[in-house]
Design a protein around this motif. Structure first.
Motif, PDB file in Angstrom:
ATOM      1  N   MET A 163       0.867  -1.179   0.000  1.00 31.44           N
ATOM      2  CA  MET A 163       0.000   0.000   0.000  1.00 31.44           C
ATOM      3  C   MET A 163       0.903   1.228   0.000  1.00 31.44           C
ATOM      4  SD  MET A 163      -2.827  -1.160   2.908  1.00 31.44           S
ATOM      5  CE  MET A 163      -1.599  -1.650   4.128  1.00 31.44           C
ATOM      6  N   PHE A 167       1.025   5.666   0.378  1.00 35.18           N
ATOM      7  CA  PHE A 167       0.335   6.865   0.841  1.00 35.18           C
ATOM      8  C   PHE A 167       1.292   8.045   0.688  1.00 35.18           C
ATOM      9  CE2 PHE A 167      -0.976   3.158   3.209  1.00 35.18           C
ATOM     10  CZ  PHE A 167      -2.367   3.175   3.078  1.00 35.18           C
ATOM     11  N   TRP A 212      -3.487   7.852  -2.302  1.00 36.77           N
ATOM     12  CA  TRP A 212      -3.269   6.518  -1.763  1.00 36.77           C
ATOM     13  C   TRP A 212      -3.646   5.436  -2.769  1.00 36.77           C
ATOM     14  CZ3 TRP A 212      -8.047   8.663  -1.281  1.00 36.77           C
ATOM     15  CH2 TRP A 212      -9.152   7.833  -1.425  1.00 36.77           C
ATOM     16  N   ALA A 226      -4.459   1.318  -1.944  1.00 40.22           N
ATOM     17  CA  ALA A 226      -4.505   0.307  -0.890  1.00 40.22           C
ATOM     18  C   ALA A 226      -5.761  -0.530  -1.038  1.00 40.22           C
ATOM     19  CB  ALA A 226      -4.500   0.973   0.485  1.00 40.22           C
ATOM     20  N   ILE A 245     -11.265   6.102   5.257  1.00 37.55           N
ATOM     21  CA  ILE A 245     -10.006   5.421   5.547  1.00 37.55           C
ATOM     22  C   ILE A 245      -9.346   6.039   6.771  1.00 37.55           C
ATOM     23  CG2 ILE A 245      -7.667   4.986   4.686  1.00 37.55           C
ATOM     24  CD1 ILE A 245      -8.901   4.811   1.886  1.00 37.55           C
ATOM     25  N   SER A 246      -8.854   5.162   7.625  1.00 44.35           N
ATOM     26  CA  SER A 246      -8.018   5.559   8.756  1.00 44.35           C
ATOM     27  C   SER A 246      -6.646   4.924   8.570  1.00 44.35           C
ATOM     28  CB  SER A 246      -8.609   5.069  10.084  1.00 44.35           C
ATOM     29  OG  SER A 246      -9.914   5.553  10.279  1.00 44.35           O
ATOM     30  N   LEU A 247      -5.602   5.677   8.909  1.00 47.51           N
ATOM     31  CA  LEU A 247      -4.244   5.171   8.787  1.00 47.51           C
ATOM     32  C   LEU A 247      -3.461   5.553  10.030  1.00 47.51           C
ATOM     33  CD1 LEU A 247      -2.082   3.806   6.973  1.00 47.51           C
ATOM     34  CD2 LEU A 247      -1.494   6.104   6.150  1.00 47.51           C
ATOM     35  N   ALA A 251       2.442   0.130  10.711  1.00 45.48           N
ATOM     36  CA  ALA A 251       1.270   0.871  10.236  1.00 45.48           C
ATOM     37  C   ALA A 251       0.041  -0.008  10.369  1.00 45.48           C
ATOM     38  CB  ALA A 251       1.461   1.303   8.786  1.00 45.48           C
ATOM     39  N   TYR A 278      -3.759   0.099   8.403  1.00 50.82           N
ATOM     40  CA  TYR A 278      -4.772   0.642   7.493  1.00 50.82           C
ATOM     41  C   TYR A 278      -6.119   0.081   7.905  1.00 50.82           C
ATOM     42  CZ  TYR A 278      -7.635   0.749   3.217  1.00 50.82           C
ATOM     43  OH  TYR A 278      -8.653   0.912   2.312  1.00 50.82           O
ATOM     44  N   GLY A 282      -9.998   0.332   6.391  1.00 48.40           N
ATOM     45  CA  GLY A 282     -10.975   0.804   5.428  1.00 48.40           C
ATOM     46  C   GLY A 282     -12.377   0.562   5.963  1.00 48.40           C
ATOM     47  N   ARG A 296      -5.733  -3.920   8.047  1.00 40.51           N
ATOM     48  CA  ARG A 296      -4.527  -4.397   7.364  1.00 40.51           C
ATOM     49  C   ARG A 296      -3.280  -3.835   8.044  1.00 40.51           C
ATOM     50  NH1 ARG A 296      -5.696  -6.012   1.519  1.00 40.51           N
ATOM     51  NH2 ARG A 296      -7.980  -6.066   1.428  1.00 40.51           N
TER      52      ARG A 296
END
Length: 263
Positions: free
Chosen positions: A46, A48, A57, A59, A92-94, A103, A105, A107, A125
């Motif tokens: 992925m 960003f 992004w 992903a 989306i949160s990251l 990290a 991810y 969704g 993820r």
């Protein structure tokens, strides 16, 4: 005549909660601007790329460019949040831990609820960041189970959360337009660093879900950052907004080992 709190048709839609709910939101930061991150994990690579206002992004089989908000959770630990401009059913949160090179991810996909399925589904993820030394992986956690935490979102909005099991938590509104309402909904929790947790939930009455990250290291001064995503009252338009809260641990439940829901 008092409101029948058991009649869920009386409950506020998501947009009814929004005014003033974000009063305790932390200031956003631009620390990620000018940086590109490549994440590797079981779900594939992925990428960003951030500037001052937008993130580009790719992903989980989706890609796009959108305005974003970023929050500093702790030293070199960031939470970024955005709503897809093209796919309105996607938020989306990251989470980026630049110290540990990890990290997460998340969704959030918004659909129509059914008797067996809530409106928001979360795709988790976890992964590692290319070019960073990798520390302990972000993984699902039972670390919140047994805690009862009071959360204050503004001068007029307050809730409590009781973390019951790896699957369930109970919330109760202590102040605000939902005062007196309570329910038990599904949750998923990840530990990002010791004492710092991503807590997500998916409501069944109001068609919405949330992603939050909270620093519980000082149980008397817990700080959270989060977002809510769901349908408006008509069920046709997505509602997406960010917020923050100050919390404190008000009690802790300890079960006998053979009855402990965390085990």
């Amino acid at each position: 005549m008092s409101l029948n709190l058991l009649d869920t048709s009386n409950w506020l839609p998501l947009e009814g909660l929004a005014p003033g709910f974000d009063a305790n939101k932390a200031p956003t930061v631009h620390d990620l601007a000018g940086q590109q991150f490549r994440v590797r994990g079981d779900g594939g690579p992925m990428t960003f790329s951030f500037d001052d206002e937008e993130v580009q992004w790719a992903a989980a089989g989706q890609a796009g460019t959108a305005p974003y908000e970023a929050f500093l959770v702790a030293g070199q630990l960031y939470y970024a949040q955005w709503h897809s401009v093209v796919e309105q059913d996607l938020a989306i949160s990251l989470v980026l831990d630049l110290t540990n090179g990890t990290a997460l991810y998340i969704g959030a996909t918004l659909g129509k609820p059914t008797p067996s399925r809530v409106a928001v589904q979360h795709d988790f993820r976890p992964g590692t960041l290319d070019g960073f030394a990798a520390g302990a992986a972000i993984a699902e956690s039972t670390g919140l189970i047994g805690r009862r935490v009071e959360w204050v979102y503004s001068e007029s909005h307050a809730y409590e959360h009781i973390y019951l099991s790896p699957t369930w938590y109970t919330w109760q509104c202590l102040a605000g337009p939902e005062r007196g309402l309570a329910d038990t909904d599904s949750n998923t929790v990840f530990q990002v660093r010791p004492g710092i947790f991503v807590f997500t939930w998916r409501e069944k009455v109001i068609p919405c879900g949330s992603v939050t990250i909270a620093d519980h290291r000082d149980v008397n001064a817990i700080r959270s950052h989060g977002s809510l995503f769901g349908w408006d009252e008509s069920g046709t338009q997505p509602v997406h907004f960010t917020f923050g809260a100050h919390g404190k641990l008000i009690s802790m439940t300890h079960h006998r080992p053979e009855l402990d829901p965390a085990l």
